[in-house]
Scaffold this motif. Structure first.
Motif, short mmCIF file in Angstrom:
data_model
loop_
_atom_site.label_atom_id
_atom_site.label_comp_id
_atom_site.label_asym_id
_atom_site.label_seq_id
_atom_site.Cartn_x
_atom_site.Cartn_y
_atom_site.Cartn_z
N GLY A 1 0.78 -1.24 0.00
CA GLY A 1 0.00 0.00 0.00
C GLY A 1 0.81 1.28 0.00
N LYS A 2 2.07 1.22 -0.40
CA LYS A 2 2.90 2.43 -0.39
C LYS A 2 2.35 3.49 -1.34
CE LYS A 2 6.62 0.29 -1.62
NZ LYS A 2 5.99 -1.05 -1.75
N SER A 3 1.93 3.06 -2.53
CA SER A 3 1.41 4.02 -3.51
C SER A 3 0.09 4.64 -3.05
CB SER A 3 1.23 3.35 -4.88
OG SER A 3 2.48 3.05 -5.45
N THR A 4 -0.73 3.84 -2.38
CA THR A 4 -1.99 4.38 -1.85
C THR A 4 -1.71 5.42 -0.78
OG1 THR A 4 -3.16 2.32 -2.34
CG2 THR A 4 -4.15 3.78 -0.69
N ILE A 5 -0.71 5.16 0.06
CA ILE A 5 -0.31 6.13 1.08
C ILE A 5 0.23 7.39 0.42
CG2 ILE A 5 1.37 6.61 2.91
CD1 ILE A 5 -0.91 4.85 3.83
N ALA A 6 1.09 7.23 -0.60
CA ALA A 6 1.64 8.39 -1.30
C ALA A 6 0.53 9.22 -1.93
CB ALA A 6 2.63 7.94 -2.37
N TYR A 7 -0.46 8.54 -2.51
CA TYR A 7 -1.60 9.22 -3.12
C TYR A 7 -2.37 10.02 -2.06
CZ TYR A 7 -5.90 9.88 -5.84
OH TYR A 7 -6.97 10.43 -6.50
N GLU A 8 -2.65 9.38 -0.94
CA GLU A 8 -3.43 10.04 0.11
C GLU A 8 -2.67 11.23 0.70
OE1 GLU A 8 -6.60 10.81 2.77
OE2 GLU A 8 -6.45 9.74 0.86
N VAL A 9 -1.37 11.08 0.88
CA VAL A 9 -0.57 12.20 1.38
C VAL A 9 -0.60 13.35 0.39
CG1 VAL A 9 1.78 12.96 1.96
CG2 VAL A 9 0.93 10.78 2.83
N ALA A 10 -0.45 13.05 -0.90
CA ALA A 10 -0.50 14.09 -1.92
C ALA A 10 -1.84 14.83 -1.88
CB ALA A 10 -0.27 13.48 -3.30
N ARG A 11 -2.91 14.07 -1.76
CA ARG A 11 -4.25 14.68 -1.71
C ARG A 11 -4.39 15.60 -0.52
NH1 ARG A 11 -8.93 14.27 0.64
NH2 ARG A 11 -8.22 12.66 2.10
N ARG A 12 -3.93 15.14 0.65
CA ARG A 12 -4.06 15.95 1.86
C ARG A 12 -3.19 17.20 1.79
NH1 ARG A 12 -4.45 11.82 7.06
NH2 ARG A 12 -6.02 10.43 6.19
N LEU A 13 -1.98 17.05 1.30
CA LEU A 13 -1.07 18.20 1.25
C LEU A 13 -1.54 19.23 0.23
CD1 LEU A 13 2.46 16.55 1.58
CD2 LEU A 13 1.02 17.56 3.36
N GLU A 14 -2.11 18.77 -0.87
CA GLU A 14 -2.64 19.72 -1.85
C GLU A 14 -3.75 20.56 -1.22
OE1 GLU A 14 -3.47 19.43 -6.47
OE2 GLU A 14 -5.09 18.47 -5.33
N ILE B 1 6.43 14.77 -4.20
CA ILE B 1 6.24 13.34 -3.98
C ILE B 1 6.59 12.58 -5.26
CG2 ILE B 1 4.56 11.51 -3.51
CD1 ILE B 1 3.08 13.51 -1.71
N ILE B 2 7.49 11.61 -5.14
CA ILE B 2 7.82 10.73 -6.27
C ILE B 2 7.51 9.31 -5.82
CG2 ILE B 2 9.62 9.91 -7.82
CD1 ILE B 2 11.06 12.55 -7.45
N ASP B 3 6.63 8.64 -6.55
CA ASP B 3 6.15 7.32 -6.13
C ASP B 3 6.54 6.24 -7.14
OD1 ASP B 3 4.35 5.52 -4.52
OD2 ASP B 3 3.36 5.39 -6.48
N ALA B 4 6.80 5.05 -6.61
CA ALA B 4 6.97 3.83 -7.40
C ALA B 4 8.17 3.88 -8.35
CB ALA B 4 5.69 3.50 -8.17
N VAL B 5 9.30 4.35 -7.86
CA VAL B 5 10.50 4.39 -8.72
C VAL B 5 10.91 2.99 -9.15
CG1 VAL B 5 11.37 6.58 -7.83
CG2 VAL B 5 12.01 4.45 -6.69
N ASP B 6 10.48 1.97 -8.43
CA ASP B 6 10.82 0.59 -8.79
C ASP B 6 10.03 0.11 -10.00
OD1 ASP B 6 8.51 0.76 -7.13
OD2 ASP B 6 8.59 -1.41 -6.80
N GLU B 7 9.08 0.92 -10.48
CA GLU B 7 8.29 0.54 -11.65
C GLU B 7 8.89 1.04 -12.95
OE1 GLU B 7 4.09 0.92 -11.35
OE2 GLU B 7 4.01 0.16 -9.30
N CYS B 8 10.10 1.61 -12.88
CA CYS B 8 10.80 1.98 -14.10
C CYS B 8 11.25 0.73 -14.84
CB CYS B 8 12.03 2.83 -13.77
SG CYS B 8 11.66 4.57 -13.50
N THR B 9 11.43 0.83 -16.14
CA THR B 9 11.90 -0.29 -16.93
C THR B 9 13.33 -0.64 -16.53
OG1 THR B 9 12.73 1.19 -18.66
CG2 THR B 9 10.48 0.34 -18.92
N GLU B 10 13.73 -1.86 -16.85
CA GLU B 10 15.07 -2.31 -16.49
C GLU B 10 16.14 -1.41 -17.08
OE1 GLU B 10 17.82 -6.33 -16.99
OE2 GLU B 10 15.64 -6.47 -17.11
N SER B 11 15.89 -0.92 -18.31
CA SER B 11 16.88 -0.08 -18.98
C SER B 11 17.04 1.27 -18.29
CB SER B 11 16.50 0.14 -20.45
OG SER B 11 15.23 0.79 -20.54
N ALA B 12 16.05 1.66 -17.47
CA ALA B 12 16.11 2.96 -16.80
C ALA B 12 16.62 2.86 -15.37
CB ALA B 12 14.71 3.60 -16.79
N GLN B 13 16.94 1.64 -14.90
CA GLN B 13 17.32 1.47 -13.50
C GLN B 13 18.58 2.24 -13.12
OE1 GLN B 13 15.59 0.05 -10.92
NE2 GLN B 13 13.97 0.06 -12.47
#
Length: 200
Positions: A82-95, A179-191
């Motif tokens: 649920g890290k992305s859901t937390i990041a989303y909720e934090v972004a919403r609250r801070l905005e 907020i930068i979320d899900a950096v692990d979802e980059c393609t292998e070539s971008a790691q």
């Protein structure tokens, strides 16, 4: 990621014009904010859950006691926790509290959202839109940056499009969160570039 530059007033605000907007449109950009339709699945926060963590993140964002010198907060954990859901909720609250400067949510499998190419220019554009005092400074930075091309190395993107404009803000600005979320979802070539982005 959070900037430590602070201000309160909104003096010296530039009114956008078509020439300025054209400059910003020339920067590599992708719809990647928490509001993007790509992130609908990440918006399913259940009220009352992870309350302690959300409270801690909000205290960090507001530089409350214990977080004054901590400019970066890394939320880590195994996939599916649920890290992305937390990041989303934090972004919403801070905005809602005018503390969110920008957000970028990577998405695995989406070509432009699984590469680092668009991250920093997109964040710069979001900052120009969300912080009136930054608009003119980012436009001028983009104008200079684009003289050297649109596909520059991350270090030049960071310095020219973000760090230099941010230096122009008064030091008493309220906290500004990126907020930068899900950096692990980059393609292998971008790691390799992900590692460089985190280092910067």
């Amino acid at each position: 990621m959070r900037s430590s530059f602070l201000y309160k007033n909104l003096t010296d605000i530039s009114v956008p014009n078509e020439e300025d907007e054209a400059i910003l449109r020339d920067l590599p950009f992708v719809e990647a904010s928490y509001r993007s339709d790509h992130n609908r699945a990440k918006s399913q926060y259940l009220a009352g859950t992870r309350a302690g963590l959300l409270d801690e993140l909000e205290k960090w964002a507001k530089m409350d006691s214990g977080f004054v010198d901590q400019s970066i907060y890394i939320l880590s954990g195994t996939a599916g926790t649920g890290k992305s859901t937390i990041a989303y909720e934090v972004a919403r609250r801070l905005e809602a509290e005018n503390l969110l400067g920008a957000s970028f949510f990577f998405v695995r499998g989406a070509e432009k959202l699984s590469t680092t190419r668009f991250v920093l220019p997109t964040i710069a554009i979001q900052l120009a839109r969300s912080i009136p005092n930054l608009y003119h400074h980012i436009v001028e930075a983009a104008r200079t940056y684009l003289r050297h091309g649109t596909r520059q190395q991350l270090e030049f993107q960071l310095k020219d499009l973000l760090m230099e404009p941010l230096k122009r803000l008064p030091r008493d600005h309220s906290p500004l969160v990126i907020i930068i979320d899900a950096v692990d979802e980059c393609t292998e070539s971008a790691q390799d570039e992900v590692a460089q982005l985190l280092y910067l």
